[in-house]
Design a protein around this motif. Structure first.
Motif, PDB file in Angstrom:
ATOM      1  N   UNK A 131       0.827  -1.216   0.000  1.00  0.00           N
ATOM      2  CA  UNK A 131       0.000   0.000   0.000  1.00  0.00           C
ATOM      3  C   UNK A 131       0.853   1.254   0.000  1.00  0.00           C
ATOM      4  N   UNK A 132       1.970   1.219   0.750  1.00  0.00           N
ATOM      5  CA  UNK A 132       2.865   2.375   0.819  1.00  0.00           C
ATOM      6  C   UNK A 132       4.309   1.876   0.773  1.00  0.00           C
ATOM      7  N   UNK A 133       5.171   2.624   0.054  1.00  0.00           N
ATOM      8  CA  UNK A 133       6.579   2.254  -0.045  1.00  0.00           C
ATOM      9  C   UNK A 133       7.438   3.511   0.005  1.00  0.00           C
ATOM     10  N   UNK A 134       8.382   3.530   0.946  1.00  0.00           N
ATOM     11  CA  UNK A 134       9.319   4.641   1.087  1.00  0.00           C
ATOM     12  C   UNK A 134      10.674   4.202   0.527  1.00  0.00           C
ATOM     13  N   UNK A 135      11.062   4.657  -0.689  1.00  0.00           N
ATOM     14  CA  UNK A 135      12.324   4.196  -1.297  1.00  0.00           C
ATOM     15  C   UNK A 135      13.550   4.564  -0.473  1.00  0.00           C
ATOM     16  N   UNK A 136      13.534   5.706   0.222  1.00  0.00           N
ATOM     17  CA  UNK A 136      14.704   6.110   0.990  1.00  0.00           C
ATOM     18  C   UNK A 136      14.924   5.208   2.193  1.00  0.00           C
ATOM     19  N   UNK A 137      13.861   4.931   2.921  1.00  0.00           N
ATOM     20  CA  UNK A 137      13.958   4.040   4.082  1.00  0.00           C
ATOM     21  C   UNK A 137      13.818   2.573   3.695  1.00  0.00           C
ATOM     22  N   UNK A 138      13.389   2.342   2.453  1.00  0.00           N
ATOM     23  CA  UNK A 138      13.146   0.994   1.951  1.00  0.00           C
ATOM     24  C   UNK A 138      12.128   0.271   2.835  1.00  0.00           C
TER      25      UNK A 138
END
Length: 351
Positions: A131-138
């Motif tokens: 549903x949600x993905x933060x590329x920086x924090x992976x």
């Protein structure tokens, strides 16, 4: 090369990245071809001298084949040094660089291949939906993952959170899930089980990314001399790969010596085989190399099982080449032709 082509087509690898991967594989390719190339070069040169009757003219002037050998010995020694450099330094560096580069690309695939609210498959057999993905924090939230890598089992993971971590020393990508459930179902739909967890790690190794690179342990072909020697210092039962490691250590010397002997074999063989043209020299050289290579692979496979001592086995192909070299030198000294090949060539010419 088929694996690399698949990566370029299916995974969108840039041609420049593909070129860097090929360059890292070149030392191993060159080392594989070097014995055949050196044998072919010396053979064709002496075969041409023999066909043009230049060898007979030199022998009539009192110049024997042994007096012509210093230049062949120099070329063969150069091939030996190149082979030693490739087997001891360039080859391990290239294989390690190739695996590191593949792992680096795999890491970027994990970051770029996962998209929010879209079914994505960054790795073969593993499907993500988040549903949600933060590329920086992976970091991922509300994760749904289907793992089809096991041919007998399909595993579905549903978790509240997930995070992608990398272990560069093990070349392992780990997806860590928090607060979720695992549904494992037999692909024949005969049985299934449900597991609830608070934390669960899913590993993705090089064997999942590129099957030809299977194995998380450091390959002996990537090890330096010091690493190979240190790996052999422990008790034999401590590392089941000791026969393979010992075989690799021995081959780093035996293959360059084989290159040297291949060059020396080419001179008497080319001097004695008078019939035919340049194509004959290439064919005969490839036949000798093929026999040597089959012997090398057979001994290597037996040595890795521990049935035959690598100290003995890896030198058998070298002893074969040494025997062939001495035999051909002796025949050349007595000016005996290669009757078998001469007969075949005459039959071909009459046909």
């Amino acid at each position: 090369m088929l694996n690399l082509a698949e990566w370029m087509i299916n995974h969108g690898i840039h041609p420049f990245q593909l070129a860097k991967m090929i360059v890292s594989l070149l030392p191993g390719m060159i080392l594989f071809a070097l014995p055949a190339v050196l044998l072919m070069a010396v053979f064709v040169a002496f075969h041409r001298l023999s066909n043009d009757n230049e060898l007979q003219a030199m022998k009539s002037s009192g110049i024997s084949l042994y007096q012509m050998l210093p230049s062949v010995v120099m070329v063969s020694l150069a091939g030996f040094l190149v082979g030693l450099f490739l087997s001891s330094s360039a080859g391990p560096w290239g294989r390690k660089s190739f695996k590191d580069f593949v792992f680096t690309i795999a890491q970027s695939r994990a970051d770029l291949g996962i998209q929010e609210r879209i079914f994505s498959e960054p790795f073969k057999g593993i499907t993500f939906y988040v549903s949600n993905f933060d590329p920086q924090e992976r970091a991922m939230r509300d994760v749904f993952l289907v793992d089809r890598r096991d041919p007998a089992m399909t595993t579905t993971i549903v978790a509240r959170e997930g995070r992608i971590d990398s272990r560069e020393d093990l070349r392992l990508i780990t997806v860590r899930f928090h607060e979720g459930t695992i549904f494992a179902v037999d692909k024949k739909q005969e049985e299934g089980r449900t597991i609830t967890f608070s934390t669960y790690d899913l590993g993705i190794g090089l064997d999942d990314i590129m099957p030809a690179l299977a194995g998380r342990e450091k390959d002996p072909k990537e090890m330096s001399f010091d690493e190979l020697r240190n790996a052999l210092k422990g008790p034999p039962r401590q590392d089941r790969r000791q026969p393979e490691i010992l075989l690799e250590l021995m081959e780093r010397f035996s293959i360059p010596i084989a290159v040297l002997l291949m060059g020396l074999i080419g001179a008497p063989l080319g001097a004695q085989l008078r019939a035919g043209g340049r194509l004959v020299g290439i064919v005969v050289s490839l036949v000798i190399f093929l026999f040597y290579y089959l012997l090398l692979v057979g001994v290597r496979n037996i040595g890795e099982t521990g049935f035959l001592s690598p100290v003995v086995g890896c030198w058998l192909p070298v002893l074969f080449l040494l025997g062939a070299c001495l035999y051909l030198m002796k025949r050349s000294e007595k000016e005996k032709s290669m009757d078998f090949f001469e007969h075949l060539l005459r039959v071909r010419d009459h046909a």
